[in-house]
Design a protein around this motif. Structure first.
Motif, PDB file in Angstrom:
ATOM      1  N   GLN A  87      61.055  84.808  18.821  1.00 40.82           N
ATOM      2  CA  GLN A  87      60.847  85.320  17.465  1.00 40.82           C
ATOM      3  C   GLN A  87      61.967  84.881  16.525  1.00 40.82           C
ATOM      4  O   GLN A  87      61.726  84.545  15.377  1.00 40.82           O
ATOM      5  CB  GLN A  87      60.726  86.852  17.476  1.00 40.82           C
ATOM      6  CG  GLN A  87      59.447  87.337  18.109  1.00 40.82           C
ATOM      7  CD  GLN A  87      59.199  88.835  17.998  1.00 40.82           C
ATOM      8  OE1 GLN A  87      58.098  89.281  18.219  1.00 40.82           O
ATOM      9  NE2 GLN A  87      60.203  89.625  17.669  1.00 40.82           N
ATOM     10  N   LYS A  88      63.189  84.884  17.052  1.00 42.95           N
ATOM     11  CA  LYS A  88      64.339  84.484  16.240  1.00 42.95           C
ATOM     12  C   LYS A  88      64.233  83.000  15.865  1.00 42.95           C
ATOM     13  O   LYS A  88      64.441  82.629  14.712  1.00 42.95           O
ATOM     14  CB  LYS A  88      65.626  84.759  17.026  1.00 42.95           C
ATOM     15  CG  LYS A  88      66.889  84.531  16.235  1.00 42.95           C
ATOM     16  CD  LYS A  88      68.109  84.920  17.070  1.00 42.95           C
ATOM     17  CE  LYS A  88      69.397  84.541  16.361  1.00 42.95           C
ATOM     18  NZ  LYS A  88      70.561  84.741  17.226  1.00 42.95           N
ATOM     19  N   GLN A  89      63.909  82.168  16.847  1.00 43.12           N
ATOM     20  CA  GLN A  89      63.800  80.725  16.578  1.00 43.12           C
ATOM     21  C   GLN A  89      62.669  80.437  15.587  1.00 43.12           C
ATOM     22  O   GLN A  89      62.827  79.639  14.665  1.00 43.12           O
ATOM     23  CB  GLN A  89      63.542  79.944  17.878  1.00 43.12           C
ATOM     24  CG  GLN A  89      63.320  78.457  17.611  1.00 43.12           C
ATOM     25  CD  GLN A  89      62.963  77.680  18.868  1.00 43.12           C
ATOM     26  OE1 GLN A  89      63.739  77.632  19.804  1.00 43.12           O
ATOM     27  NE2 GLN A  89      61.792  77.054  18.875  1.00 43.12           N
ATOM     28  N   GLU A  90      61.523  81.077  15.778  1.00 46.86           N
ATOM     29  CA  GLU A  90      60.345  80.783  14.959  1.00 46.86           C
ATOM     30  C   GLU A  90      60.299  81.602  13.669  1.00 46.86           C
ATOM     31  O   GLU A  90      59.467  81.347  12.800  1.00 46.86           O
ATOM     32  CB  GLU A  90      59.065  81.043  15.774  1.00 46.86           C
ATOM     33  CG  GLU A  90      58.934  80.159  17.009  1.00 46.86           C
ATOM     34  CD  GLU A  90      58.862  78.678  16.674  1.00 46.86           C
ATOM     35  OE1 GLU A  90      58.014  78.295  15.841  1.00 46.86           O
ATOM     36  OE2 GLU A  90      59.656  77.896  17.240  1.00 46.86           O
ATOM     37  N   LYS A  91      61.158  82.621  13.587  1.00 46.49           N
ATOM     38  CA  LYS A  91      61.176  83.544  12.432  1.00 46.49           C
ATOM     39  C   LYS A  91      59.809  84.184  12.179  1.00 46.49           C
ATOM     40  O   LYS A  91      59.378  84.351  11.040  1.00 46.49           O
ATOM     41  CB  LYS A  91      61.683  82.825  11.168  1.00 46.49           C
ATOM     42  CG  LYS A  91      63.119  82.340  11.318  1.00 46.49           C
ATOM     43  CD  LYS A  91      63.585  81.559  10.088  1.00 46.49           C
ATOM     44  CE  LYS A  91      65.020  81.083  10.203  1.00 46.49           C
ATOM     45  NZ  LYS A  91      65.363  80.306  11.377  1.00 46.49           N
ATOM     46  N   LYS A  92      59.122  84.519  13.283  1.00 43.58           N
ATOM     47  CA  LYS A  92      57.806  85.169  13.222  1.00 43.58           C
ATOM     48  C   LYS A  92      57.666  86.097  14.418  1.00 43.58           C
ATOM     49  O   LYS A  92      58.323  85.894  15.441  1.00 43.58           O
ATOM     50  CB  LYS A  92      56.676  84.131  13.338  1.00 43.58           C
ATOM     51  CG  LYS A  92      56.531  83.194  12.185  1.00 43.58           C
ATOM     52  CD  LYS A  92      55.428  82.177  12.466  1.00 43.58           C
ATOM     53  CE  LYS A  92      55.519  81.026  11.484  1.00 43.58           C
ATOM     54  NZ  LYS A  92      55.137  79.763  12.080  1.00 43.58           N
TER      55      LYS A  92
END
Length: 164
Positions: free
Chosen positions: A38-43
């Motif tokens: 989630q952190k990497q994809e910001k979703k």
């Protein structure tokens, strides 16, 4: 014991809950691979699945898990992590892999709505289908299998600690 511990298993078996407590008791860091994604994809996971589809999500998950670099960490993976061959080979190199195993009936009671949990289901797949499909993979990659049948979190934790 290798320098890290990785927890694998179906959604709802307690990987994150047990992981946090285990990390505290061992003096390790706790990492949740779903949160790293989630952190990497910001979703949110469910947004990634909606936008990228199942295969797209699994590619991202495999890439994120294969790049985990940790020392003295307990790492809770998403239930679908075992579909990522690169990731699982990497995690087995850097960690002792523990499979938290729960019988299907108990799992079904714990889970509730799968879509809200960001569970990776292909069209027409049921919980029983992914349980049967993944169980084989969990057993293939596990260094240690913990049977959680009828156990609460404390009992599961003490079983893990006795083995470690």
């Amino acid at each position: 014991m290798k320098r890290n511990i990785v927890l694998i298993g179906m959604p709802g078996v307690g990987k994150s809950t047990i992981g946090v407590i285990l990390a505290k008791e061992l003096g390790f860091e706790f990492m949740d691979s779903d949160l790293l994604i989630q952190k990497q994809e910001k979703k949110l996971l469910k947004e990634i699945i909606e936008q990228e589809g199942t295969d797209g999500f699994l590619r991202i998950e495999d890439q994120v898990n294969a790049s985990i670099d940790a020392e003295k960490a307990v790492i809770a993976t998403g239930g679908s992590a075992v579909y990522g061959e690169k990731a699982m080979e990497h995690l087995k190199e850097i960690a002792t892999v523990i499979y938290l195993k729960l019988p299907f009936g108990e799992l079904e009671k714990r889970l509730g709505n799968l879509h809200n949990r960001g569970v990776v289901l292909r069209d027409g797949q049921t919980l029983r289908d992914i349980y049967n499909e993944r169980s084989v993979l969990y057993e293939k990659y596990a260094d240690i299998i913990i049977d959680e049948t009828g156990k609460d979190i404390e009992e599961t934790l003490s079983q893990i600690q006795n083995i470690l």
